[in-house]
Design a protein around this motif. Structure first.
Motif, PDB file in Angstrom:
ATOM      1  N   ARG A  72       0.826  -1.199   0.000  1.00  0.00           N
ATOM      2  CA  ARG A  72       0.000   0.000   0.000  1.00  0.00           C
ATOM      3  C   ARG A  72       0.863   1.254   0.000  1.00  0.00           C
ATOM      4  N   ARG A  88       2.287   1.805  -3.535  1.00  0.00           N
ATOM      5  CA  ARG A  88       1.285   2.334  -4.450  1.00  0.00           C
ATOM      6  C   ARG A  88       1.048   3.830  -4.206  1.00  0.00           C
ATOM      7  N   GLN A  89       1.035   4.230  -2.956  1.00  0.00           N
ATOM      8  CA  GLN A  89       0.883   5.648  -2.643  1.00  0.00           C
ATOM      9  C   GLN A  89       2.093   6.439  -3.139  1.00  0.00           C
TER      10      GLN A  89
END
Length: 432
Positions: A340, A343-344
Motif C-alpha cells: 500500500r 502504491r501511494q
C-alpha cells in the motif's frame, strides 16, 4: 494542366532529372555529338579542296553550326551534373517589417522584440553575434565557388517557420519569398550552425549545477531530485529507397515495436526551472537503459555531486536501471504485488514525473514540424538535428513566456530568473 506555348514559364524552374529523363538526355547528347562529327568531316573535305569564295563561306557556316551543337551538348551535360537549377529569381526575401505583430507570432512563434533579443544573443559559426546594435549581420554559406549570402534575421525566420509548421517549401516561399532551393540551403545551414554551437547547452546537465533547484518545495518526498527523465520516440519515414543517398540503413534498424513505426529515439529531461535537456539521437530499436548509459548523464550527475558536495539524482520510470543517481517508479517482483505504501508513493511521484511527458507534448505543439513523419527522410535530410534544436528553441520560448512547470513554480516564488544571454552564455562555457 500542361503548359502551352503561349503560357509564360515560371520564374523558378525545377530541372531535377530522374533515371528515365537522364537516359533521354544522354541519347540527345550522343545524337548531337554524331551531328557535330559529321559536320567536322564535311569541313575537313571542303578545306582540302576549297578553291572559291563560296567554299570558304560554307566552311565558316559549318564551323558556326559545330559551335552551336557543342554548346547544346554542354547545356545538356550541365543539366545531368547539377541536378537542379539554382535560381534566385523567385524574388527577394521578406523581412520582419512585412509582418504585423500578430502575424509574426503566428508564423515564427516569438514576438518581434523577443526575436531580436534572441538574435543579438545567438552566434554564428565564427562566434560573431548575429546582430550588432539592432543591425543583423550577413551570413555566408554554400560550397566554395558557389557562396550565397543572407541576412541573419531572415535566416532565423526561415528556420523558425520551417520548424514551427510542417509545410512544403512552396508554402514557405509564399510566406518568405525567394526560391525553394535558396530557402532549403538557408534552413540546412542554420540548422547545422545552431546544432554545432548550442548542442552542448541542451545535452549537458553540469552547466546547471549552480542552479540545481529541488522539487522538495512542491511536495516531492525526495529532497535531492534535480530532473525528471524519460525517453522520446521521434517518428520518421522508413529508411531506404532512392531518397536515402547519404546513409545505408535497413528498415528493421529504426523500427520500434512498441510504437510500430520507424524513427529515432532521444532521452529527455526537465529541470524544476522549466529548462529541458535532450540527448541523442539513437536508432529506434535502442532501449531506454542503453540511452542512459551512452548519454553520459550518470557521469554528469556524479561530477556535479562531487563539485557541490551532495548527491543529486534524476527520477525516471521503471524502464531505467537501478543506480545511486536514478530514482524510479516502484515495480513489483515477478509474481508479487506492491504494498500500500509503494502504491501511494507511485501515485505521488507520477504527479511529478508527468511533467516530462507534458514537456515533449508542449515542445512538439509549438514546433510541430517534428510530428510529421512523412516529411522527415533519413539519408537525405538532417533529421537527427531537428528534435535537439526544437528543444533548444523550446527553452528560449520558456525563458520569454514560461511553460507548465514555470507557471506552477512562479506561484511558489521558486523559479530563479534567467535571461536569454545568460542561457546562451552557458554554451560558451561548455565550449571553453
Amino acid at each position: 494542366m500542361p503548359l502551352h506555348r503561349d503560357t509564360p514559364r515560371p520564374s523558378v524552374r525545377r530541372t531535377f532529372l530522374y533515371h528515365g529523363e537522364k537516359y533521354k538526355v544522354r541519347q540527345q547528347i550522343n545524337i548531337l555529338l554524331l551531328m557535330a562529327l559529321g559536320l567536322e568531316r564535311q569541313r575537313c573535305i571542303l578545306w582540302r579542296s576549297s578553291s572559291s569564295f563560296e567554299d570558304i563561306m560554307r566552311i565558316k557556316r559549318i564551323r558556326e553550326r559545330i559551335s552551336l551543337l557543342l554548346l547544346m551538348v554542354y547545356k545538356h551535360n550541365e543539366s545531368l551534373n547539377l541536378g537542379y537549377q539554382r535560381s534566385l529569381s523567385g524574388g527577394s526575401l521578406k523581412s520582419h517589417s512585412d509582418f504585423t505583430e500578430v502575424e509574426f507570432v503566428e508564423e515564427f512563434r516569438f514576438r518581434k522584440h523577443h526575436f531580436f533579443e534572441m538574435l543579438h544573443a545567438l552566434k554564428d559559426e565564427h562566434g560573431r553575434p548575429m546582430a550588432n546594435d539592432g543591425i543583423p549581420i550577413i551570413l555566408e554559406f554554400g560550397k566554395q565557388g558557389h557562396r550565397s549570402h543572407v541576412s541573419a534575421d531572415k535566416a532565423l525566420m526561415i528556420l523558425l517557420r520551417k520548424l514551427g509548421v510542417s509545410s512544403r517549401w512552396l508554402d514557405i516561399r509564399r510566406v518568405m519569398g525567394g526560391s525553394r532551393t535558396y530557402l532549403s540551403d538557408i534552413y540546412n545551414y542554420m540548422l547545422s550552425v545552431l546544432y554545432a554551437r548550442y548542442r552542448g547547452v541542451v545535452s549537458n546537465a553540469i552547466v546547471w549545477k549552480d542552479d540545481f533547484p529541488l522539487f522538495h518545495s512542491m511536495g516531492c518526498p525526495h529532497d535531492n531530485i534535480v530532473m525528471f527523465l524519460d525517453g522520446h520516440f521521434d517518428p520518421t519515414c522508413r529508411p531506404g529507397g532512392e531518397g536515402c543517398v547519404n546513409m545505408n540503413l535497413n528498415d528493421y534498424e529504426t523500427f520500434a515495436g512498441k510504437e510500430r513505426l520507424h524513427g529515432l529515439k532521444y532521452q529527455g529531461a526537465i529541470l524544476p526551472n522549466g529548462m529541458a535537456l535532450c540527448w541523442g539521437p539513437w536508432l529506434g530499436t535502442v532501449h531506454d537503459a542503453t540511452m542512459l548509459m551512452q548519454s553520459g548523464l550518470l557521469e554528469q550527475l556524479s561530477a556535479a555531486s562531487d563539485q557541490l558536495g551532495r548527491q543529486y539524482c534524476a527520477f525516471s520510470d521503471s524502464a531505467y536501471p537501478a543506480s545511486c543517481f536514478i530514482e524510479k517508479i516502484q515495480k513489483p517482483v515477478p509474481g508479487g504485488q506492491l504494498s500500500r505504501l509503494q502504491r501511494q508513493y507511485n501515485a505521488l511521484m507520477s504527479r511529478f514525473r508527468i511533467v516530462i511527458e507534458n514537456t515533449f507534448g508542449e515542445a512538439t505543439n509549438y514546433f510541430s514540424a517534428v510530428r510529421d513523419r512523412y516529411n522527415k527522410k533519413m539519408g537525405s535530410q538532417q533529421v537527427g538535428k531537428m528534435f535537439p534544436i526544437v528543444m533548444f528553441f523550446y527553452n528560449l520560448h520558456t525563458i520569454f513566456y514560461g511553460n507548465q512547470i514555470t507557471a506552477y513554480m512562479e506561484s511558489e516564488a521558486f523559479v530563479s530568473p534567467i535571461t536569454v544571454a545568460a542561457y546562451l552564455a552557458k554554451a560558451d562555457d561548455d565550449h571553453a
